[in-house]
Structure formats: structure tokens, C-alpha cells
Design an enzyme around this catalytic site. Sequence first.
Site, PDB file in Angstrom:
ATOM      1  N   ASN A   1       0.846  -1.196   0.000  1.00  0.00           N
ATOM      2  CA  ASN A   1       0.000   0.000   0.000  1.00  0.00           C
ATOM      3  C   ASN A   1       0.879   1.244   0.000  1.00  0.00           C
ATOM      4  OD1 ASN A   1      -2.701  -1.091   0.171  1.00  0.00           O
ATOM      5  ND2 ASN A   1      -2.098  -1.855   2.191  1.00  0.00           N
ATOM      6  N   ASN A   2       2.196   1.028  -0.103  1.00  0.00           N
ATOM      7  CA  ASN A   2       3.144   2.132  -0.008  1.00  0.00           C
ATOM      8  C   ASN A   2       3.334   2.796  -1.391  1.00  0.00           C
ATOM      9  OD1 ASN A   2       5.655   3.540  -0.046  1.00  0.00           O
ATOM     10  ND2 ASN A   2       6.268   2.463   1.825  1.00  0.00           N
TER      11      ASN A   2
ATOM     12  N   ASP B   1      10.413  -7.384   1.502  1.00  0.00           N
ATOM     13  CA  ASP B   1      10.631  -7.157   2.925  1.00  0.00           C
ATOM     14  C   ASP B   1      12.091  -6.751   3.087  1.00  0.00           C
ATOM     15  OD1 ASP B   1       9.602  -6.949   5.485  1.00  0.00           O
ATOM     16  OD2 ASP B   1      10.197  -8.959   6.064  1.00  0.00           O
ATOM     17  N   THR B   2      12.330  -5.810   3.996  1.00  0.00           N
ATOM     18  CA  THR B   2      13.669  -5.255   4.160  1.00  0.00           C
ATOM     19  C   THR B   2      14.076  -5.248   5.619  1.00  0.00           C
ATOM     20  OG1 THR B   2      13.500  -3.801   2.234  1.00  0.00           O
ATOM     21  CG2 THR B   2      15.043  -3.127   3.928  1.00  0.00           C
TER      22      THR B   2
ATOM     23  N   PHE C   1      13.950   7.978   5.532  1.00  0.00           N
ATOM     24  CA  PHE C   1      13.101   7.473   6.614  1.00  0.00           C
ATOM     25  C   PHE C   1      13.858   6.376   7.348  1.00  0.00           C
ATOM     26  CE2 PHE C   1      11.751   3.227   5.164  1.00  0.00           C
ATOM     27  CZ  PHE C   1      12.290   3.244   3.892  1.00  0.00           C
ATOM     28  N   GLY C   2      13.188   5.803   8.353  1.00  0.00           N
ATOM     29  CA  GLY C   2      13.746   4.643   9.050  1.00  0.00           C
ATOM     30  C   GLY C   2      15.137   4.928   9.620  1.00  0.00           C
ATOM     31  N   TYR C   3      16.069   4.050   9.331  1.00  0.00           N
ATOM     32  CA  TYR C   3      17.415   4.128   9.901  1.00  0.00           C
ATOM     33  C   TYR C   3      18.375   4.990   9.049  1.00  0.00           C
ATOM     34  CZ  TYR C   3      15.789   0.214  12.762  1.00  0.00           C
ATOM     35  OH  TYR C   3      15.082  -0.582  13.634  1.00  0.00           O
ATOM     36  N   ASP C   4      17.850   5.696   8.064  1.00  0.00           N
ATOM     37  CA  ASP C   4      18.712   6.468   7.163  1.00  0.00           C
ATOM     38  C   ASP C   4      19.715   7.382   7.883  1.00  0.00           C
ATOM     39  OD1 ASP C   4      17.803   5.333   4.847  1.00  0.00           O
ATOM     40  OD2 ASP C   4      16.456   6.974   4.308  1.00  0.00           O
TER      41      ASP C   4
ATOM     42  N   LYS D   1      20.567   8.183  -3.207  1.00  0.00           N
ATOM     43  CA  LYS D   1      20.235   7.007  -2.387  1.00  0.00           C
ATOM     44  C   LYS D   1      19.618   5.908  -3.260  1.00  0.00           C
ATOM     45  CE  LYS D   1      17.308   5.039   1.131  1.00  0.00           C
ATOM     46  NZ  LYS D   1      16.154   5.113   1.993  1.00  0.00           N
TER      47      LYS D   1
HETATM   48  P1  IMP Z   1       9.967  -2.630   4.828  1.00  0.00           P
HETATM   49  O1  IMP Z   1      10.039  -4.113   4.755  1.00  0.00           O
HETATM   50  O2  IMP Z   1      10.346  -1.971   3.538  1.00  0.00           O
HETATM   51  O3  IMP Z   1       8.666  -2.138   5.379  1.00  0.00           O
HETATM   52  O4  IMP Z   1      11.089  -2.160   5.863  1.00  0.00           O
HETATM   53  C1  IMP Z   1      11.083  -2.570   7.216  1.00  0.00           C
HETATM   54  C2  IMP Z   1      11.826  -1.551   8.075  1.00  0.00           C
HETATM   55  O5  IMP Z   1      13.201  -1.501   7.674  1.00  0.00           O
HETATM   56  C3  IMP Z   1      11.316  -0.122   7.943  1.00  0.00           C
HETATM   57  O6  IMP Z   1      10.258   0.116   8.831  1.00  0.00           O
HETATM   58  C4  IMP Z   1      12.552   0.685   8.300  1.00  0.00           C
HETATM   59  O7  IMP Z   1      12.700   0.765   9.702  1.00  0.00           O
HETATM   60  C5  IMP Z   1      13.684  -0.173   7.753  1.00  0.00           C
HETATM   61  N1  IMP Z   1      14.046   0.276   6.381  1.00  0.00           N
HETATM   62  C6  IMP Z   1      13.678  -0.321   5.205  1.00  0.00           C
HETATM   63  N2  IMP Z   1      14.195   0.335   4.147  1.00  0.00           N
HETATM   64  C7  IMP Z   1      14.903   1.365   4.673  1.00  0.00           C
HETATM   65  C8  IMP Z   1      15.663   2.417   4.066  1.00  0.00           C
HETATM   66  O8  IMP Z   1      15.798   2.547   2.841  1.00  0.00           O
HETATM   67  N3  IMP Z   1      16.229   3.287   4.933  1.00  0.00           N
HETATM   68  C9  IMP Z   1      16.104   3.195   6.283  1.00  0.00           C
HETATM   69  N4  IMP Z   1      15.400   2.251   6.887  1.00  0.00           N
HETATM   70  C10 IMP Z   1      14.801   1.331   6.083  1.00  0.00           C
END
Ligand code: IMP
Length: 197
Positions: A8-9, A68-69, A149-152, A172
Amino acid sequence: MKILFATNNKHKLEEVRQIAGSGFEVISLEDVALTGDIPEESDTLEGNALFKARYIFDKTGIPTFADDTGLEVEALNGRPGVYSARYAGPGKNDRKNMQKILKELKNKTNRKARFRTVIAFIPPDGKEIFFEGIVNGTIGTEPRGSYGFGYDPVFLPEGYDLTFAEMAADLKNSISHRSRAFAKFANYLNNNLGREL
Ligand code: IMP
């Protein structure tokens, strides 16, 4: 050829559309009126990506992929990994997640880390195909920068003296884990266009 991205992103959807090129129409959950959250209960990135893709494929019959990341920190035995989004627990947010990692790495000299993205794709015949994208780097000693966002703000990709949050989105995106995984996937789709698909 229509393929469904189990997300949904909107930001991710746009990024993938740009990489996939014109041979494919990438649609999202919104386009098939599926809006609820898909559970993420596996303890691996592969398991979560596959579950999401399979779940949506079974509901729609449309070739589906999901991603998934996780951020994998060497001195923390690969944590937070699959738990990256919720590392600091209930009430978590990006700032709290980063603070937790900085605290755990305090006085540690090994600050090596990597972002890893896994994409799982279910083609029309229902088999399972995985793609992986990795960017290596290190964890800084304090958050820097305001993009992303996140840990960037705490992640410095190898070869740069900047955090991801100090880089313009274009830079990036040209080196990120996600774009590397999506590029492999797009390459696969383009090579298989008209054959397997
Ligand atoms: P998702 O699977 O893409 O939702 O990522 C899971 C989590 O990993 C996110 O909520 C972030 O905390 C972190 N994350 C994923 N991709 C990135 C990024 O490109 N930069 C920083 N944090 C990330």
C-alpha cells in the site's frame, strides 16, 4: 502484462514503476480493492515476502510480488533484521529504533551493517522466485541528515562519508538495497517477457 505489487506504499510503487519500464503494468493492492494489513509473522525476510506474495496471489490469481527489508548489524548478530520496523517495541518509532541500536553499539568498534531487501514473486504458474538486494555500510555514532526514513540518519553506505539521510533521493535510490533488488527483478521480467510469463 499486469503484475501486482503487494503493497500500500505509494512511494515504493512509484520507485518500482520507474525501474520496471513500459513492458509491465505494475498495480497495487488499492487497484484490486484489498486494503487490510497482511500479517508478517515469519522470522526471515524471505518468509515474510513469500507469505505476502502467496497470500495475495491466492486471492487474486494475478502474478504477485512482495518485498521485505531489514537492517542487519554485524556486531548484533544480524539484528534488528526482520524486526527492523518494530525494534524498540511497542510505541516504537524511527527515532527510538535508532537510539536502541546506537546504545547497543556504544563502545563497539565493529560498526559494520547492511540493508537487505528480499523480493518474492509468484508468476502465473504459481512457483516461487526470490531476488535480493544488499547495500553494505556502517552505523554512525549519532543521527545525521533529514532526508529519507527509518534508519537512514545512522547508516553510511560504503564509499561515502554521508548517511543515507544526507543524500538526495536520487543518489540514495541509485545505490540502495531496494533499488538493487528491484533492478534484478525488472531484469528478470524483461528477459522473460513473452516466454515464461
Ligand atoms: P519494509 O520491509 O520496507 O517495510 O522495511 C522494514 C523496516 O526496515 C522499515 O520500517 C525501516 O525501519 C527499515 N528500512 C527499510 N528500508 C529502509 C531504508 O531505505 N532506509 C532506512 N530504513 C529502512
